[in-house]
Scaffold this motif. Structure first.
Motif, PDB file in Angstrom:
ATOM      1  N   ARG A 148       0.820  -1.218   0.000  1.00  0.00           N
ATOM      2  CA  ARG A 148       0.000   0.000   0.000  1.00  0.00           C
ATOM      3  C   ARG A 148       0.848   1.260   0.000  1.00  0.00           C
ATOM      4  NH1 ARG A 148      -4.138  -2.309   4.659  1.00  0.00           N
ATOM      5  NH2 ARG A 148      -4.957  -4.046   3.410  1.00  0.00           N
ATOM      6  N   GLY A 149       2.091   1.116   0.361  1.00  0.00           N
ATOM      7  CA  GLY A 149       3.023   2.234   0.358  1.00  0.00           C
ATOM      8  C   GLY A 149       4.401   1.728  -0.016  1.00  0.00           C
ATOM      9  N   PHE A 157       7.712  -0.629  -4.735  1.00  0.00           N
ATOM     10  CA  PHE A 157       6.339  -1.108  -4.632  1.00  0.00           C
ATOM     11  C   PHE A 157       6.320  -2.508  -5.239  1.00  0.00           C
ATOM     12  CE2 PHE A 157       6.198   3.465  -4.861  1.00  0.00           C
ATOM     13  CZ  PHE A 157       5.238   3.827  -3.919  1.00  0.00           C
ATOM     14  N   SER A 158       5.701  -3.442  -4.558  1.00  0.00           N
ATOM     15  CA  SER A 158       5.683  -4.828  -5.026  1.00  0.00           C
ATOM     16  C   SER A 158       4.246  -5.305  -5.231  1.00  0.00           C
ATOM     17  CB  SER A 158       6.393  -5.742  -4.019  1.00  0.00           C
ATOM     18  OG  SER A 158       6.385  -7.076  -4.469  1.00  0.00           O
ATOM     19  N   TYR A 159       4.039  -6.080  -6.299  1.00  0.00           N
ATOM     20  CA  TYR A 159       2.725  -6.621  -6.616  1.00  0.00           C
ATOM     21  C   TYR A 159       2.883  -8.092  -6.992  1.00  0.00           C
ATOM     22  CZ  TYR A 159       1.899  -1.628  -7.111  1.00  0.00           C
ATOM     23  OH  TYR A 159       1.838  -0.279  -6.876  1.00  0.00           O
ATOM     24  N   GLY A 160       1.897  -8.889  -6.610  1.00  0.00           N
ATOM     25  CA  GLY A 160       1.965 -10.314  -6.938  1.00  0.00           C
ATOM     26  C   GLY A 160       0.768 -11.056  -6.382  1.00  0.00           C
ATOM     27  N   SER A 161       0.961 -12.348  -6.147  1.00  0.00           N
ATOM     28  CA  SER A 161      -0.099 -13.190  -5.614  1.00  0.00           C
ATOM     29  C   SER A 161       0.521 -14.304  -4.792  1.00  0.00           C
ATOM     30  CB  SER A 161      -0.958 -13.777  -6.744  1.00  0.00           C
ATOM     31  OG  SER A 161      -0.173 -14.605  -7.574  1.00  0.00           O
ATOM     32  N   LEU A 185      14.953  -9.389  -7.172  1.00  0.00           N
ATOM     33  CA  LEU A 185      13.924  -9.834  -6.226  1.00  0.00           C
ATOM     34  C   LEU A 185      12.851 -10.736  -6.854  1.00  0.00           C
ATOM     35  CD1 LEU A 185      13.225  -6.801  -3.860  1.00  0.00           C
ATOM     36  CD2 LEU A 185      14.317  -8.976  -3.327  1.00  0.00           C
ATOM     37  N   PRO A 186      12.330 -10.434  -8.054  1.00  0.00           N
ATOM     38  CA  PRO A 186      11.292 -11.318  -8.605  1.00  0.00           C
ATOM     39  C   PRO A 186      11.736 -12.767  -8.750  1.00  0.00           C
ATOM     40  CG  PRO A 186      11.308  -9.238  -9.791  1.00  0.00           C
ATOM     41  CD  PRO A 186      12.510  -9.223  -8.893  1.00  0.00           C
ATOM     42  N   GLU A 224       4.857 -10.435  -9.305  1.00  0.00           N
ATOM     43  CA  GLU A 224       4.568 -10.065 -10.678  1.00  0.00           C
ATOM     44  C   GLU A 224       5.358  -8.836 -11.121  1.00  0.00           C
ATOM     45  OE1 GLU A 224       0.375  -9.492 -10.870  1.00  0.00           O
ATOM     46  OE2 GLU A 224      -0.113 -11.561 -10.329  1.00  0.00           O
ATOM     47  N   ASN A 225       5.610  -7.930 -10.189  1.00  0.00           N
ATOM     48  CA  ASN A 225       6.261  -6.684 -10.586  1.00  0.00           C
ATOM     49  C   ASN A 225       6.892  -6.018  -9.372  1.00  0.00           C
ATOM     50  OD1 ASN A 225       7.085  -4.621 -12.277  1.00  0.00           O
ATOM     51  ND2 ASN A 225       5.208  -3.447 -12.019  1.00  0.00           N
ATOM     52  N   ILE A 226       8.044  -5.404  -9.603  1.00  0.00           N
ATOM     53  CA  ILE A 226       8.704  -4.553  -8.618  1.00  0.00           C
ATOM     54  C   ILE A 226       8.857  -3.178  -9.259  1.00  0.00           C
ATOM     55  CG2 ILE A 226      10.812  -4.087  -7.331  1.00  0.00           C
ATOM     56  CD1 ILE A 226       9.447  -6.356  -6.102  1.00  0.00           C
ATOM     57  N   GLU A 227       8.260  -2.184  -8.661  1.00  0.00           N
ATOM     58  CA  GLU A 227       8.353  -0.821  -9.187  1.00  0.00           C
ATOM     59  C   GLU A 227       9.141   0.056  -8.225  1.00  0.00           C
ATOM     60  OE1 GLU A 227       4.585   0.858 -10.035  1.00  0.00           O
ATOM     61  OE2 GLU A 227       4.033  -0.638 -11.547  1.00  0.00           O
TER      62      GLU A 227
END
Length: 397
Positions: A148-149, A165-169, A227-228, A262-265
């Motif tokens: 979230r941050g 920022f990290s996104y995935g499942s 990291l991914p 899925e993604n590291i921003e």
């Protein structure tokens, strides 16, 4: 009228609940973890079971699908758990005139009178309650998460704090259905899904807390861009966490199976830092390459000039490497240096003339000397024209 209505309702409800039930699981979607048992009401338009949903007659059949656990609940909680797939006959429900064992033990009249009399005192309702629910034992996949941050990642390669920022499942699996029902599922609930916002919120909060700890521990080993590819190690560190998601197995009978990134921003500021770092590194590398090239050229020029001015000698052998130096004895080295510098006595013996005792006196020695001179030419110290001229001198042609 109230008493008559109650008596009528008791008898009517009792007769409706005499039918034995066929119970199986409601369909599971991708994130459903608990599904209610559903009763087969009719078949091809013939016959209909109008019994109550919270009454289970003795002799009813419960079908348990693969990878599910069936829970039979009474008013006090879990009455029975069945984990093996197949069809099971339930023997602890209300007596039914359609059940052979009940008829033999009580008789039809007693079954009807006892059931109707018991319900009459409760205004036509049965004091018993039996429900069936099924727990999904398959891997529940694709539970999305996102920070979230920004997370602070102290990257040892760039030697600075980066905001990411990290996104995935991630996926989970119920490994202890009894512990899961008792400690995770709210009491009295027979339908539960990870799509429920309240359920997902609690899970994500605990998961992200452990995820942040795991990612922070990797900052000393991996660059942020790696990291991914470290999802398995992140999952292992989360499972080993002594709080939050790391305690799911012991608290809830729920295991974290996998984590997918899925993604590291990077934040805008962090991207600017990395770009600046890359530009500076390219500038330094270009400067080092140019300096090394210039130094090599200067060294070659100095060596060549020194050989031309002073001959090869022992010191020259050291400059060209131990192999070259060990291959030239003092006599040959002096002769080669002298020949390159044009010193007296450098020419090879002519036909019919005795040669200098310090010069090569056989063909093998001449070839050896030519090989050494060829090495000087390959190293850039001697030009092809100079090598050709000295070759003619040595061979006397």
């Amino acid at each position: 009228m109230g008493i008559l209505d109650s008596a009528f309702d008791s008898f009517e409800g009792m007769l409706a609940d005499q039918w034995k039930d066929v119970v199986t699981s409601a369909p599971f979607d991708e994130h459903t973890v608990v599904a209610p048992g559903i009763r087969k009401r009719e078949q091809s338009g013939f016959g209909a079971n109008r019994g109550s949903d919270d009454i289970l007659s003795t002799g009813s059949i419960i079908f348990i699908p693969e990878n599910t656990a069936a829970f039979i609940f009474s008013q006090s909680g879990i009455e029975q758990v069945i984990t093996e797939p197949g069809g099971y006959e339930y023997r602890d429900g209300e007596a039914s005139v359609f059940d052979e064992q009940s008829r033999k033990s009580k008789g039809i009249g007693k079954i009807l009178l006892d059931e109707a009399g018991e319900r009459f005192g409760f205004s036509g309702m049965s004091p018993e309650e039996k429900r069936v629910a099924f727990v999904n034992l398959r891997e529940i996949r694709n539970i999305k998460f996102g920070t979230r941050g920004p997370l602070v990642y102290n990257d040892s390669y760039y030697q600075c704090d980066l905001e990411i920022f990290s996104y995935g499942s991630f996926s989970v699996k119920v490994t202890d259905p009894v512990l899961f029902v008792r400690n995770f599922v709210p009491a009295g609930v027979v339908s539960y899904s990870f799509n429920d916002p309240a359920v997902r919120s609690q899970m994500l909060t605990e998961f992200l807390h452990s995820f942040i700890v795991a990612v922070g521990e990797l900052s000393s080993q991996y660059r942020v861009s790696m990291l991914p590819s470290q999802a398995d190690e992140i999952r292992g560190r989360i499972v080993e966490d002594t709080a939050n998601a790391g305690t799911w197995a012991a608290r809830f009978g729920l295991e974290l199976v996998s984590v997918g990134i899925e993604n590291i921003e990077l934040s805008e500021q962090s991207r600017a830092l990395i770009q600046q770092f890359a530009e500076q590194r390219m500038s330094v590398r270009a400067y080092e390459d140019v300096s090394q090239t210039a130094a090599n050229i200067a060294a070659q020029q100095m060596i060549a000039q020194g050989v031309r001015d002073n001959g090869l000698g022992d010191a020259g052998g050291m400059l060209f490497g131990m192999n070259l130096a060990s291959g030239l004895n003092p006599v040959n080295a002096s002769q080669a240096g002298a020949m390159l510098s044009g010193a007296p006595g450098a020419s090879a013996p002519q036909d019919g003339q005795p040669g200098d005792q310090s010069a090569p006196d056989d063909f093998a020695s001449q070839l050896e000397l030519l090989e050494k001179l060829k090495g000087l030419m390959d190293a850039g110290v001697v030009t092809e024209e100079e090598f050709a001229a000295k070759k003619r001198q040595i061979l006397g042609i």
